[in-house]
Design a protein around this motif. Structure first.
Motif, PDB file in Angstrom:
ATOM      1  N   ILE A 198       0.856  -1.197   0.000  1.00  0.00           N
ATOM      2  CA  ILE A 198       0.000   0.000   0.000  1.00  0.00           C
ATOM      3  C   ILE A 198       0.892   1.246   0.000  1.00  0.00           C
ATOM      4  O   ILE A 198       0.655   2.210  -0.749  1.00  0.00           O
ATOM      5  CB  ILE A 198      -0.944  -0.005   1.231  1.00  0.00           C
ATOM      6  CG1 ILE A 198      -1.980  -1.116   1.102  1.00  0.00           C
ATOM      7  CG2 ILE A 198      -1.626   1.354   1.391  1.00  0.00           C
ATOM      8  CD1 ILE A 198      -2.828  -1.343   2.355  1.00  0.00           C
ATOM      9  N   ALA A 199       1.948   1.209   0.830  1.00  0.00           N
ATOM     10  CA  ALA A 199       2.852   2.360   0.921  1.00  0.00           C
ATOM     11  C   ALA A 199       3.579   2.576  -0.413  1.00  0.00           C
ATOM     12  O   ALA A 199       3.838   3.714  -0.819  1.00  0.00           O
ATOM     13  CB  ALA A 199       3.851   2.156   2.052  1.00  0.00           C
ATOM     14  N   GLU A 200       3.898   1.482  -1.116  1.00  0.00           N
ATOM     15  CA  GLU A 200       4.584   1.618  -2.409  1.00  0.00           C
ATOM     16  C   GLU A 200       3.655   2.294  -3.430  1.00  0.00           C
ATOM     17  O   GLU A 200       4.087   3.162  -4.201  1.00  0.00           O
ATOM     18  CB  GLU A 200       5.055   0.241  -2.905  1.00  0.00           C
ATOM     19  CG  GLU A 200       6.240  -0.275  -2.080  1.00  0.00           C
ATOM     20  CD  GLU A 200       6.660  -1.713  -2.400  1.00  0.00           C
ATOM     21  OE1 GLU A 200       6.182  -2.275  -3.407  1.00  0.00           O
ATOM     22  OE2 GLU A 200       7.462  -2.268  -1.631  1.00  0.00           O
ATOM     23  N   ILE A 201       2.380   1.907  -3.415  1.00  0.00           N
ATOM     24  CA  ILE A 201       1.424   2.533  -4.344  1.00  0.00           C
ATOM     25  C   ILE A 201       1.247   4.011  -3.979  1.00  0.00           C
ATOM     26  O   ILE A 201       1.194   4.887  -4.850  1.00  0.00           O
ATOM     27  CB  ILE A 201       0.068   1.778  -4.317  1.00  0.00           C
ATOM     28  CG1 ILE A 201       0.256   0.332  -4.791  1.00  0.00           C
ATOM     29  CG2 ILE A 201      -0.990   2.519  -5.133  1.00  0.00           C
ATOM     30  CD1 ILE A 201       0.521   0.131  -6.266  1.00  0.00           C
ATOM     31  N   TYR A 202       1.189   4.289  -2.686  1.00  0.00           N
ATOM     32  CA  TYR A 202       1.132   5.693  -2.218  1.00  0.00           C
ATOM     33  C   TYR A 202       2.360   6.450  -2.737  1.00  0.00           C
ATOM     34  O   TYR A 202       2.258   7.590  -3.220  1.00  0.00           O
ATOM     35  CB  TYR A 202       1.055   5.690  -0.685  1.00  0.00           C
ATOM     36  CG  TYR A 202       1.600   6.906   0.026  1.00  0.00           C
ATOM     37  CD1 TYR A 202       0.950   8.141  -0.038  1.00  0.00           C
ATOM     38  CD2 TYR A 202       2.763   6.812   0.803  1.00  0.00           C
ATOM     39  CE1 TYR A 202       1.455   9.251   0.643  1.00  0.00           C
ATOM     40  CE2 TYR A 202       3.272   7.901   1.482  1.00  0.00           C
ATOM     41  CZ  TYR A 202       2.620   9.119   1.388  1.00  0.00           C
ATOM     42  OH  TYR A 202       3.125  10.204   2.056  1.00  0.00           O
ATOM     43  N   GLY A 203       3.529   5.806  -2.690  1.00  0.00           N
ATOM     44  CA  GLY A 203       4.764   6.428  -3.174  1.00  0.00           C
ATOM     45  C   GLY A 203       4.680   6.752  -4.662  1.00  0.00           C
ATOM     46  O   GLY A 203       5.135   7.811  -5.105  1.00  0.00           O
ATOM     47  N   ILE A 204       4.085   5.847  -5.437  1.00  0.00           N
ATOM     48  CA  ILE A 204       3.940   6.096  -6.880  1.00  0.00           C
ATOM     49  C   ILE A 204       3.025   7.299  -7.125  1.00  0.00           C
ATOM     50  O   ILE A 204       3.320   8.180  -7.940  1.00  0.00           O
ATOM     51  CB  ILE A 204       3.370   4.841  -7.586  1.00  0.00           C
ATOM     52  CG1 ILE A 204       4.349   3.670  -7.477  1.00  0.00           C
ATOM     53  CG2 ILE A 204       3.047   5.147  -9.047  1.00  0.00           C
ATOM     54  CD1 ILE A 204       3.757   2.321  -7.879  1.00  0.00           C
ATOM     55  N   LEU A 205       1.907   7.325  -6.376  1.00  0.00           N
ATOM     56  CA  LEU A 205       0.947   8.432  -6.562  1.00  0.00           C
ATOM     57  C   LEU A 205       1.565   9.754  -6.114  1.00  0.00           C
ATOM     58  O   LEU A 205       1.344  10.794  -6.734  1.00  0.00           O
ATOM     59  CB  LEU A 205      -0.334   8.134  -5.765  1.00  0.00           C
ATOM     60  CG  LEU A 205      -1.171   6.970  -6.333  1.00  0.00           C
ATOM     61  CD1 LEU A 205      -2.221   6.510  -5.330  1.00  0.00           C
ATOM     62  CD2 LEU A 205      -1.848   7.384  -7.647  1.00  0.00           C
ATOM     63  N   ARG A 206       2.378   9.699  -5.046  1.00  0.00           N
ATOM     64  CA  ARG A 206       2.986  10.932  -4.517  1.00  0.00           C
ATOM     65  C   ARG A 206       4.194  11.354  -5.353  1.00  0.00           C
ATOM     66  O   ARG A 206       4.267  12.488  -5.833  1.00  0.00           O
ATOM     67  CB  ARG A 206       3.416  10.690  -3.058  1.00  0.00           C
ATOM     68  CG  ARG A 206       3.947  11.931  -2.367  1.00  0.00           C
ATOM     69  CD  ARG A 206       4.573  11.582  -1.016  1.00  0.00           C
ATOM     70  NE  ARG A 206       5.802  10.802  -1.175  1.00  0.00           N
ATOM     71  CZ  ARG A 206       6.522  10.326  -0.162  1.00  0.00           C
ATOM     72  NH1 ARG A 206       6.114  10.514   1.082  1.00  0.00           N
ATOM     73  NH2 ARG A 206       7.634   9.644  -0.392  1.00  0.00           N
ATOM     74  N   ASP A 207       5.132  10.432  -5.552  1.00  0.00           N
ATOM     75  CA  ASP A 207       6.400  10.805  -6.180  1.00  0.00           C
ATOM     76  C   ASP A 207       6.391  10.652  -7.699  1.00  0.00           C
ATOM     77  O   ASP A 207       7.167  11.301  -8.393  1.00  0.00           O
ATOM     78  CB  ASP A 207       7.545   9.958  -5.597  1.00  0.00           C
ATOM     79  CG  ASP A 207       7.640  10.124  -4.089  1.00  0.00           C
ATOM     80  OD1 ASP A 207       7.240  11.190  -3.586  1.00  0.00           O
ATOM     81  OD2 ASP A 207       8.092   9.182  -3.418  1.00  0.00           O
ATOM     82  N   GLY A 208       5.519   9.769  -8.206  1.00  0.00           N
ATOM     83  CA  GLY A 208       5.435   9.587  -9.652  1.00  0.00           C
ATOM     84  C   GLY A 208       4.422  10.530 -10.267  1.00  0.00           C
ATOM     85  O   GLY A 208       4.720  11.262 -11.215  1.00  0.00           O
ATOM     86  N   HIS A 209       3.229  10.537  -9.691  1.00  0.00           N
ATOM     87  CA  HIS A 209       2.164  11.369 -10.260  1.00  0.00           C
ATOM     88  C   HIS A 209       2.086  12.747  -9.609  1.00  0.00           C
ATOM     89  O   HIS A 209       1.315  13.596 -10.064  1.00  0.00           O
ATOM     90  CB  HIS A 209       0.810  10.659 -10.118  1.00  0.00           C
ATOM     91  CG  HIS A 209       0.694   9.434 -10.982  1.00  0.00           C
ATOM     92  ND1 HIS A 209       0.532   9.485 -12.340  1.00  0.00           N
ATOM     93  CD2 HIS A 209       0.745   8.112 -10.673  1.00  0.00           C
ATOM     94  CE1 HIS A 209       0.470   8.261 -12.841  1.00  0.00           C
ATOM     95  NE2 HIS A 209       0.602   7.404 -11.844  1.00  0.00           N
TER      96      HIS A 209
END
Ligand code: NAP
Length: 471
Positions: A198-209
């Motif tokens: 879940i934290a990795e997906i949060y990281g993608i949304l925060r740092d990627g998107h």
């Protein structure tokens, strides 16, 4: 005075809430805490439930307050404190009494304690309790290991206090010996992987998107209405929506990115390794927590290597669908790994663990509770001989549909420099198991080359050595 039905030692966060839960269900409970003032405060704050609570100022008074055979829950800090309590109780109890260690014990300690008490001591139960403070108070998931007849004595209490899923109590006797604490350990290992992904997906949304916490919160809230529906996704949405009253910033942005761990996640990884069962998604999650603790080193590395700028573009509906699918696929693999570890331990220690029941008692009360666990229970019920969840008919179909999303996300993250260690480990596991011709032919050749370890051939039986002298 009327005797108590059960006793409890340790009125900390878990013990106090469990005692209130027991008292509320109409059982009379005798309680003792090392620090006497805590016992006093507990009873004073128990309100009407105090009628069902017998406060004791010594272990002797506790033992005398309970109806024979006496079940006593020990809910103190795991480790030496438990051994100390057992030693003290040993002299006060008789052989048909029951000590129940309800803390997060290492199952190897539980095995040792059970063996030590088997000779002359009271009976011993190792009981995993999940659900944190709220669960303990209003209904935890309870995983019991030890002698089944000792469990029968406490079953009515456990049945009454456990969480309920569609009326069914989330408690069960899972096997003899350290079975209960082992299952609790793997529960926590899976919890690590679930949280990490879940934290990795949060990281993608925060740092990627480049989305803000308040922009990410509704995404998780929406996912919680679908197949990812679970307590962890629900609280993720709530946490991300929360604002820090002091600074006015999103709460998650003022929290240091350094996570703690108390041992159960690490034990899961260690036991998986000892049993020779890959639990790479769980291991990656444990490693990620350890890496999170190296804040200063990460700061130095960022100064040296830099961090890639957001590169994923806007979070379109399509991108979100792919992320949701990736999280679902990763979760399937993590759970499959956890259940395979339990199956292997069951074989190793002769527990006969009912995997379907394990999934069923995790459907409510515990931290990883979700509708998904009901599907896992059904899958094991329908294919009782299958130990690998990925090979059950239902989950084969699910992972087949979801893995392309996981692949897409892991590939994009690799290119963008966004760390997704647990999701990547899950993908690596899936890709490894579905390739019947692996690369260990080369490993075997190497081992034979340098250590004359021998190898098997594909075309005939037996063990062979290569003639490597001319290479
Ligand atoms: P806690 O709030 O820190 O309370 C610890 C309790 O243990 C206190 O009652 C303390 O007594 C007692 N204690 C500590 N050392 C002792 C000793 N040497 N001799 C006698 N009593 C001693 O801990 P907790 O969160 O309730 O956790 C208890 C157990 O439940 C642990 O094994 C933990 O891992 C497990 N658990 C916790 C959670 C959770 O969410 N917190 C969830 C599941 C399982 P004093 O008041 O005298 O210090």
């Amino acid at each position: 005075m009327e005797k108590a039905d059960i006793g409890l030692i340790g009125l900390g966060v878990m013990g106090a809430n469990l005692a209130l839960n027991i008292a509320e269900k109409g059982f009379r409970i005798a309680v003792f805490n090392r620090t006497g003032s805590r016992t006093q405060a507990f009873v004073e704050n128990a309100g009407k439930l105090a009628e069902n609570i017998v406060a004791c100022d010594s272990l002797k008074a506790l033992a005398e307050a309970i109806e024979h055979p006496r079940p006593i829950i020990v809910m103190v800090s795991a480790g030496q404190a438990v051994d100390d309590q057992i030693a003290a109780l040993h002299t006060l109890l008789e052989q048909d009494d029951i000590i129940i260690d309800a803390g997060n014990a290492n199952f190897r300690d539980t095995r040792r304690r059970m063996a030590e008490l088997a000779e002359s001591g009271p009976r011993f139960i190792g009981m995993g309790v999940s659900g944190g403070e709220e669960g303990a108070r209003h209904g935890p998931s309870i995983m019991v290991g030890g002698a089944q007849e000792a469990y029968r004595r406490i079953e009515p209490v456990l049945e009454a206090i456990a969480a309920r899923h569609e009326g069914e109590a989330c408690q069960a006797w899972l096997g003899p010996d350290g079975a209960g604490h082992f299952v609790k350990t793997i529960h926590n290992g899976i919890e690590y992987a679930d949280m990490q992904m879940i934290a990795e997906i949060y990281g993608i949304l925060r740092d990627g998107h480049g989305l803000s916490a308040s922009g990410i919160a509704p995404i998780f809230a929406k996912w919680n209405e679908g197949r990812l529906n679970s307590y962890l996704i629900e609280i993720t949405a709530a946490v991300l929506a929360k604002t820090d009253s002091g600074s006015g910033r999103p709460m998650v942005d003022v929290i240091l990115d350094r996570a703690g761990q108390k041992g159960t996640g690490r034990w899961s990884a260690i036991e998986a390794q000892s049993l020779g069962i890959p639990a790479t998604a769980i291991e990656a999650a444990v490693a990620a927590r350890s890496l999170s603790a190296t804040k200063k080193e990460r700061e130095r590395a960022e100064n040296r290597f830099g961090t890639p700028a957001p590169a994923a573009g806007p979070a379109t509906e399509e991108a979100l669908t792919i992320l949701e699918g990736a999280l679902f696929a990763g979760k399937i693999v993590a759970y499959a790994q956890g259940f395979s570890v339990m199956a292997a331990a069951s074989r190793e220690f002769g527990w006969n663990l009912p995997l379907g029941t394990v999934a069923r008692i995790w459907r409510a009360g515990c931290i990883i509770r979700s509708q998904f666990l009901g599907e896992i229970a059904d899958a094991f019920d329908q294919a009782p001989e299958t130990e690998n969840l990925l090979l059950t008919p239902a989950f084969s179909d699910l992972i087949e549909a979801a893995h392309p999303h996981l692949r897409r996300v892991v590939a994009r993250c690799a290119e963008a420099g966004i760390p997704v260690p647990s999701l990547a480990a899950a993908l690596g596991h899936f890709d490894t198991i579905r390739r019947s011709r692996g690369t260990a032919d080369l490993i075997q050749a190497q081992r034979d080359f340098f250590g004359a370890h021998g190898f098997e051939r594909v075309d005939k039986e037996g063990t062979y050595h290569g003639d490597w002298s001319d290479t």
